[in-house]
Design a protein around this motif. Structure first.
Motif, PDB file in Angstrom:
ATOM      1  N   GLY A  28       6.485   2.588   2.420  1.00  0.00           N
ATOM      2  CA  GLY A  28       7.102   3.328   0.984  1.00  0.00           C
ATOM      3  C   GLY A  28       5.561   3.269   0.165  1.00  0.00           C
ATOM      4  O   GLY A  28       5.709   1.807  -1.032  1.00  0.00           O
ATOM      5  N   VAL A  29       4.368   3.333  -0.152  1.00  0.00           N
ATOM      6  CA  VAL A  29       3.620   3.344  -0.608  1.00  0.00           C
ATOM      7  C   VAL A  29       3.355   4.619  -1.786  1.00  0.00           C
ATOM      8  O   VAL A  29       1.856   4.808  -1.216  1.00  0.00           O
ATOM      9  CB  VAL A  29       1.892   2.949  -0.150  1.00  0.00           C
ATOM     10  N   GLY A  30       3.542   4.237  -2.913  1.00  0.00           N
ATOM     11  CA  GLY A  30       4.052   5.275  -4.000  1.00  0.00           C
ATOM     12  C   GLY A  30       3.573   4.223  -5.198  1.00  0.00           C
ATOM     13  O   GLY A  30       3.043   3.613  -4.774  1.00  0.00           O
ATOM     14  N   ASN A  31       4.008   4.569  -6.192  1.00  0.00           N
ATOM     15  CA  ASN A  31       3.749   3.998  -7.302  1.00  0.00           C
ATOM     16  C   ASN A  31       4.229   2.650  -7.120  1.00  0.00           C
ATOM     17  O   ASN A  31       3.113   1.677  -7.384  1.00  0.00           O
ATOM     18  CB  ASN A  31       4.940   4.234  -8.316  1.00  0.00           C
ATOM     19  N   LEU A  36       2.557  -3.604  -5.274  1.00  0.00           N
ATOM     20  CA  LEU A  36       3.019  -4.674  -4.045  1.00  0.00           C
ATOM     21  C   LEU A  36       2.042  -4.451  -3.024  1.00  0.00           C
ATOM     22  O   LEU A  36       1.320  -5.870  -2.443  1.00  0.00           O
ATOM     23  CB  LEU A  36       4.385  -4.484  -3.702  1.00  0.00           C
ATOM     24  N   LEU A  37       1.164  -3.473  -2.851  1.00  0.00           N
ATOM     25  CA  LEU A  37      -0.060  -3.229  -1.729  1.00  0.00           C
ATOM     26  C   LEU A  37      -1.079  -4.732  -2.183  1.00  0.00           C
ATOM     27  O   LEU A  37      -1.575  -4.784  -1.422  1.00  0.00           O
ATOM     28  CB  LEU A  37      -0.043  -2.013  -0.633  1.00  0.00           C
ATOM     29  N   ALA A  38      -1.652  -4.162  -3.396  1.00  0.00           N
ATOM     30  CA  ALA A  38      -2.740  -4.854  -3.960  1.00  0.00           C
ATOM     31  C   ALA A  38      -2.417  -6.106  -4.491  1.00  0.00           C
ATOM     32  O   ALA A  38      -3.152  -6.902  -3.147  1.00  0.00           O
ATOM     33  CB  ALA A  38      -2.660  -4.158  -5.300  1.00  0.00           C
ATOM     34  N   ALA A  39      -0.912  -7.116  -4.228  1.00  0.00           N
ATOM     35  CA  ALA A  39      -0.307  -8.190  -4.299  1.00  0.00           C
ATOM     36  C   ALA A  39      -0.486  -8.335  -3.319  1.00  0.00           C
ATOM     37  O   ALA A  39      -0.951  -9.921  -2.747  1.00  0.00           O
ATOM     38  CB  ALA A  39       0.694  -7.961  -5.123  1.00  0.00           C
ATOM     39  N   ALA A  40      -0.361  -8.167  -1.966  1.00  0.00           N
ATOM     40  CA  ALA A  40      -0.057  -8.641  -0.847  1.00  0.00           C
ATOM     41  C   ALA A  40      -1.521  -8.272  -0.501  1.00  0.00           C
ATOM     42  O   ALA A  40      -2.061  -9.555   0.278  1.00  0.00           O
ATOM     43  CB  ALA A  40       0.653  -7.887   0.208  1.00  0.00           C
ATOM     44  N   LEU A  41      -2.395  -7.862  -0.449  1.00  0.00           N
ATOM     45  CA  LEU A  41      -4.255  -7.786   0.002  1.00  0.00           C
ATOM     46  C   LEU A  41      -4.802  -9.336  -1.144  1.00  0.00           C
ATOM     47  O   LEU A  41      -5.177  -9.207  -0.467  1.00  0.00           O
ATOM     48  CB  LEU A  41      -4.941  -6.771  -0.679  1.00  0.00           C
ATOM     49  N   LYS A  42      -4.037  -9.085  -1.911  1.00  0.00           N
ATOM     50  CA  LYS A  42      -5.263 -10.388  -2.995  1.00  0.00           C
ATOM     51  C   LYS A  42      -4.474 -11.715  -2.546  1.00  0.00           C
ATOM     52  O   LYS A  42      -5.276 -13.090  -2.376  1.00  0.00           O
ATOM     53  CB  LYS A  42      -4.431 -10.369  -4.675  1.00  0.00           C
TER      54      LYS A  42
END
Ligand SMILES: NC(=O)c1ccc[n+]([C@@H]2O[C@H](COP(=O)([O-])OP(=O)(O)OC[C@H]3O[C@@H](n4cnc5c(N)ncnc54)[C@H](O)[C@@H]3O)[C@@H](O)[C@H]2O)c1
Length: 356
Positions: A28-31, A36-42
């Protein structure tokens, strides 16, 4: 290799990553999933190896973010079960899909031994919450819920201050979430059979904080609500546009809570006030106001983003198999308190905690 070739070759660096690297998949990569993806990438040591979403454009947008962050292109899936089958090597899975899918996706992911970060609320109804809790109990991995405000520095400092007893016993709580309407392009929000209605889908965040401050669930709820302005807006809307609930605890303390979606710009948005014998704290700002003549005081805390802190905590908890602050026990309780209020609003009667 020279320093220059190392800088130019992120894939080589990743291949040599330390052993505490976590291989992460996201469903699930909606809103919310995008945040959460951005946070995981950081976060340190998280490598996003796979993405599942029903929507092709969103899968591709997530893949682009991942490669832009210098990580190898992830594998993309429409079906999360296929992804789980193909990625036995994944350590942790982040789930940010609509509420009516939480139970099935979370249970299946826990059953294959992954650490899971599941967005709030736990699920749509008490039976589904019990199923997720049972799966978590027998799982190899940890389960952390998306009640990220528990990691917000102002709220965490406020809660520590309240729980230290510095202000005496908590005697009353008053909170509201008064805003404009939800974004109309996210259709499932407006269908109570898919979202669980706004008290469960959205207000569960503040309710979670209030239950944490109060030290446990209330005995009863009495609420009233309806659609007073946004009838059939957007078309087919079945969720409330306003309600109020009074929760009462066995020791007599009360939470007065309201939410509405027609707050004009300029009115205040969110209040999270907890009153104790010697003063009150606004959790969102970390301000303490005293009943005597002492001036108000801002608690001491360093700024930080609650979503980033929550994801970092998840990865750390997964590595060390530690119990999360926002674990299934507290998250289920808070989700059920939201459902207590919902039942009372729908049935127009006082509902007891024991009924849930
Ligand atoms: N913690 C927070 O602050 C916060 C904020 C907003 C939303 N949320 C929660 O996050 C979750 C997602 O909400 P959202 O706002 O991102 O909704 P959204 O509709 O923007 O995103 C959901 C995504 O899930 C995908 N999806 C749906 N069913 C799927 C399935 N079976 N398999 C794979 N993908 C599937 C959709 O295609 C979509 O891209 C909800 O639980 C919501 O309550 C949490």
């Amino acid at each position: 290799m020279t320093r220059r070739t190392l800088v130019a070759a992120p894939a080589v660096l990743l291949a040599q990553a330390p052993s505490d690297e976590m291989r992460v998949a996201i469903i699930g990569v909606g809103n919310r999933g995008t945040a959460l993806l951005a946070a995981a990438l950081k976060a340190k040591g998280a490598r996003i190896v796979a993405v599942a979403d029903l929507d092709e454009a969103r899968r591709n947008a997530a893949a682009a973010r991942i490669t832009e962050a210098g990580q190898p292109a992830p594998k993309l899936y429409t079906d999360f079960r296929q992804m789980l089958d193909a990625h036995k090597d994944v350590d942790a899975v982040i789930i940010a899909t609509p509420v009516d899918t939480h139970k099935a996706i979370a249970v299946a992911t826990l059953e294959v031994g992954k650490h899971v970060y599941l967005e709030k609320p736990v699920a749509l109804d008490p039976a589904e919450c019990a199923a997720v809790a049972a799966a978590a109990k027998s799982a190899k991995g940890i389960l952390q819920l998306g009640f990220q405000l528990r990691h917000d520095p102002a709220r965490a400092a406020s809660m520590a201050h309240l729980h230290s007893g510095a202000l005496g016993k908590v005697i009353y709580l008053h909170a509201h979430r008064h805003t404009g309407d939800l974004p109309h392009h996210i259709e499932w929000y407006f269908d109570k059979k898919r979202s669980g209605d706004i008290i469960v889908e959205q207000a569960c965040h503040i309710i979670d904080l209030m239950v944490w401050a109060a030290g446990g669930p209330p005995e009863t709820a009495y609420g009233s609500g309806g659609i007073n302005l946004l009838r059939d807006e957007p078309r087919g809307r079945s969720i409330l546009d306003n309600y109020s609930v009074l929760y009462e605890w066995a020791d007599g303390k009360r939470l007065n809570f309201s939410q509405m979606y027609f707050d004009p710009p300029g009115f205040s948005g969110i209040k999270e006030r907890v009153y104790a014998e010697r003063g009150a704290v606004d959790l969102a700002t970390g301000m303490v106001h005293y009943l005597d003549k002492r001036p108000a005081q801002k608690l001491d805390f360093a700024p930080g983003d609650s979503t980033e802190l929550s994801i970092e905590a998840f990865l750390g908890n997964a590595r060390g198999k530690k119990r999360p602050l926002n674990d299934i026990v507290s998250a289920r309780q808070s989700t059920l308190v939201a459902m207590l209020g919902r039942k009372s609003i729908y049935e127009k009667r006082v509902v007891r905690w024991s009924e849930l």
